[in-house]
Scaffold this motif. Structure first.
Motif, mmCIF file in Angstrom:
data_model
loop_
_atom_site.group_PDB
_atom_site.id
_atom_site.type_symbol
_atom_site.label_atom_id
_atom_site.label_comp_id
_atom_site.label_asym_id
_atom_site.label_seq_id
_atom_site.Cartn_x
_atom_site.Cartn_y
_atom_site.Cartn_z
ATOM 1 N N TYR A 236 52.203 47.843 48.438
ATOM 2 C CA TYR A 236 51.154 48.856 48.369
ATOM 3 C C TYR A 236 49.779 48.190 48.273
ATOM 4 N N GLU A 237 49.671 47.204 47.384
ATOM 5 C CA GLU A 237 48.372 46.565 47.147
ATOM 6 C C GLU A 237 47.856 45.897 48.415
ATOM 7 N N ALA A 240 46.901 48.721 50.929
ATOM 8 C CA ALA A 240 45.778 49.597 50.546
ATOM 9 C C ALA A 240 44.456 48.865 50.370
ATOM 10 N N THR A 241 44.482 47.555 50.183
ATOM 11 C CA THR A 241 43.237 46.843 49.910
ATOM 12 C C THR A 241 42.548 46.432 51.212
ATOM 13 N N PRO A 242 41.268 46.819 51.370
ATOM 14 C CA PRO A 242 40.548 46.383 52.571
ATOM 15 C C PRO A 242 40.445 44.849 52.603
ATOM 16 N N MET A 296 48.174 40.978 40.413
ATOM 17 C CA MET A 296 47.507 41.016 39.117
ATOM 18 C C MET A 296 45.998 41.226 39.249
ATOM 19 N N HIS A 297 45.494 41.349 40.463
ATOM 20 C CA HIS A 297 44.046 41.469 40.675
ATOM 21 C C HIS A 297 43.299 40.319 39.999
ATOM 22 N N TYR A 299 40.707 37.348 39.995
ATOM 23 C CA TYR A 299 39.530 36.860 40.701
ATOM 24 C C TYR A 299 39.138 35.491 40.158
ATOM 25 N N ARG A 352 47.341 41.851 30.873
ATOM 26 C CA ARG A 352 47.624 42.575 32.100
ATOM 27 C C ARG A 352 49.026 42.244 32.600
ATOM 28 N N LEU A 359 55.556 48.196 33.318
ATOM 29 C CA LEU A 359 55.652 49.208 34.382
ATOM 30 C C LEU A 359 57.002 49.133 35.088
ATOM 31 N N ARG B 235 49.508 54.518 39.100
ATOM 32 C CA ARG B 235 49.591 54.000 37.739
ATOM 33 C C ARG B 235 49.450 52.480 37.733
ATOM 34 N N GLU B 237 47.964 50.691 39.938
ATOM 35 C CA GLU B 237 46.598 50.334 40.317
ATOM 36 C C GLU B 237 45.656 50.460 39.117
ATOM 37 N N THR B 241 44.063 46.928 37.607
ATOM 38 C CA THR B 241 42.685 46.654 38.017
ATOM 39 C C THR B 241 41.780 46.467 36.798
ATOM 40 N N ARG B 248 33.763 49.997 40.434
ATOM 41 C CA ARG B 248 33.169 49.923 41.777
ATOM 42 C C ARG B 248 33.691 51.022 42.703
ATOM 43 N N VAL B 294 40.860 55.821 43.974
ATOM 44 C CA VAL B 294 41.440 54.629 43.345
ATOM 45 C C VAL B 294 42.624 54.137 44.172
ATOM 46 N N LEU B 295 43.520 55.043 44.457
ATOM 47 C CA LEU B 295 44.742 54.683 45.193
ATOM 48 C C LEU B 295 44.409 54.092 46.558
ATOM 49 N N MET B 296 43.403 54.653 47.190
ATOM 50 C CA MET B 296 43.036 54.233 48.544
ATOM 51 C C MET B 296 42.027 53.076 48.548
ATOM 52 N N HIS B 297 41.616 52.619 47.384
ATOM 53 C CA HIS B 297 40.586 51.560 47.294
ATOM 54 C C HIS B 297 39.342 51.974 48.081
ATOM 55 N N TYR B 299 35.452 52.516 48.434
ATOM 56 C CA TYR B 299 34.187 52.081 47.853
ATOM 57 C C TYR B 299 33.039 52.875 48.473
#
Lengths: 376, 376
Positions: A236-237, A240-242, A296-297, A299, A352, A359, B235, B237, B241, B248, B294-297, B299
């Motif tokens: 999913y991540e 869904a992440t650009p 884990m997001h 950075y 986290r 989860l 959940r 996400e 995050t 953001r 949030v789910l769709m990221h 911005y």
């Protein structure tokens, strides 16, 4: 009281760990054994099969006196950063010795250290960084360092030299199977990786003689966590992440974000995904760690400027006595309880990692765990 | 050929929609009916119960001649932005009329438009924005606009005035149950919301007389998608995050990110989560839309500078003839096929919404769907 430190994953604790622990104690004459334990993610970029509290319990049952967490920003890293953190924390805990298993206990690490290359030179895109590095060392020193525990040995020695640490390195000859072996041995010592495979494929009773009693009971009680549990979330991540946001993740270099995203769109399992992403340039381990950072997001800011701390996961009476002896002289903050503030700042990554774990295991939400105390 | 445009969600297409479509055609004498259809997420911040292709099929079966997607950046927005996009696209398609259901077809929207407040004044934190806005209008104009279709009517009128659009507004008296009703009526027209509830709770055969045949067949064949399907991902996400990154996200204002994260840690279902997050300041709709972002990221950059386009989802022979008549004179690009480049740029949000949908439905990966063509 003098302490010997062991940097460990105990994933899970097995007879080889037991052997190493006893050998380290005997060889050094230490009064106290400290384990620096990885948290909920291990160095190879995999979820720990059992969580850090379960593994702390196994360590205490196996004779460790004090268990301290090796923070995420050291634990889920290549060998040199993993070792850097381990040595730093062992030194901060005033351990006299650092002991570890090695394939070659008499490795001439001084010669290796003296011949280190500029790491930026390894830019061949059809080979992994590790292979290029190891080939370089063989060429310049005649010494081959390519087995996982020897690489760690060299990394510990290097970290010690760089930090000017006083701690004494105590390598112990590894016995039993190779670290990477995935088959059980016929003897009593099999690798953790072989044991994890066996847990999933064999009748558990076949593992009885391979494991300390506490570990055997744990694998009987508790479901092991694997990447399979996290795969829907990782997928999913990635979907869904650009791209521009994915690029910001720690260690997302050389445009690999495009490859991850593209393969995630199609892959139906984590194994299929890994195979699809694999290139000659990247090891599976490197890719798996990158997946942990995505999930884990993580950075750069959180990984590169670590604020070190000593999070106590558990102890027995001996460990407690040692803490009492040293606690006023420690240079790093000692953490026995995660407060709201800590969970948002210093301990954000470890916290986290714990939340994420809950989860997928649907465990009770136990945010602010106290150290485990083993009454003898 | 002259066209009447209808802005719709068809979630799912029901007898009320059929009635409205026929009334719009009769009242205007239009040759062509164009539906501007929300994609995979609807205005209330919910996943469309059936995907945009399924709903396009229902629309064509119900007599719509041309279906064009209302892009995500208009479709999942409060009424004024939803209306802005709808009017803009209807105008760009050279529709002569824009028709819609209204509770009060003779609403004096000119008076309302003339008395609009500065929206930044509604800062009372114990009331929703919508309530404060509506109270203001009642006080200054004596007109009460608080039912959902009247609010949209006013919003269309407003958007038309702001854009200087030529399109003629054709409100049609709503019949049957209220938009928000969750109970089936005894007649043949129930709200989409009542129908969705009934699909989940009643024996499907009880819905037979409430639905056009195509819709009845669809609900028999296809599992409806709800927030329940996306909840584990949402959940994750929110848990994974960091606060600074959550902040953001589009429309993450007034520190609500802390609340979302905290409640997500504990909630075990989407309903429980919503109840936990709800305050007097935010409507459920506002919170649900935030969850979609949030789910769709999503911005700011992606939502605030829309690059408009006309994505064709389906047509029949009449729709095709209309497209042929108009296509050389259209000001916006006409998209019939999503290329790789489009999926990364203009269409990024719609594309992502489609990919996400496939994650939870396990549908075949059909990335670059062609428009549906209804052979009469």
């Amino acid at each position: 009281m003098k302490a010997v430190a062991i940097i460990a994953e105990y994933n899970p604790f097995h007879n080889g760990h037991l052997y190493q622990l006893k050998a380290a104690k005997e060889k050094t004459g230490a009064d106290v054994v400290i384990a620096l334990l990885s948290g909920n993610w291990v160095q190879r970029g995999e979820p720990a099969a059992f969580d850090k509290w379960q593994r702390t319990q196994l360590a205490l049952a196996g004779g460790v006196d004090l268990v301290v967490e090796l923070p995420f920003n050291y634990a889920v890293q290549p060998a040199h950063l993993f070792a850097e953190g381990g040595v730093k924390l062992a030194e901060a805990l005033h351990a006299t010795w650092l002991s570890f298993g090695a394939e070659t206990p008499d490795l001439d690490y001084q010669k290796l250290i003296a011949n280190q290359p500029d790491k930026n030179q390894f830019k061949q895109f059809d080979q992994t960084f590790a292979t290029q590095y190891s080939d370089y060392l063989t060429k310049t020193t005649g010494i081959t360092v390519n087995r996982s525990n020897d690489i760690l040995f060299f990394s510990y020695a290097n970290a010690k030299a760089q930090q000017g640490a006083n701690i004494e390195l105590v390598p112990i000859q590894r016995v039993g199977s190779d670290h990477q072996d995935t088959n059980l041995t016929t003897g009593a010592i099999s690798s953790a990786s072989a044991i994890r495979t066996a847990i999933q494929t064999l009748n558990k009773s076949e593992l009885k003689k391979q494991l300390p009693m506490a570990t055997y009971q744990l694998i009987d009680d508790v479901q092991m966590v694997t990447w399979k549990d996290f795969w829907p979330l990782l997928r999913y991540e990635l979907v869904a992440t650009p791209i521009a946001e994915l690029k910001r993740i720690y260690q997302m270099t050389e445009g690999i974000e495009y490859r991850l995203k593209q393969v995630a769109n199609q892959a139906t399992s984590f194994e299929e995904f890994l195979r699809g992403v694999k290139t000659k340039r990247y090891t599976y381990t490197r890719i798996q760690r990158l997946c942990v950072y995505v999930l884990m997001h993580v950075y750069d800011s959180e990984m590169k400027i670590p604020s070190d701390y000593l999070r106590i996961l558990g102890f027995n009476a001996v460990g407690q006595a040692y803490l009492n002896q040293e606690k006023k002289k420690l240079e790093l903050p000692l953490i026995t309880k995660v407060t709201d503030d800590l969970s948002k700042q210093e301990l954000a990554l470890d916290y986290r990692a714990g939340m994420l774990r809950q989860l997928v295991t649907n465990q009770q939400q136990d945010f602010y765990h106290h150290p485990l105390i083993k009454l003898s």
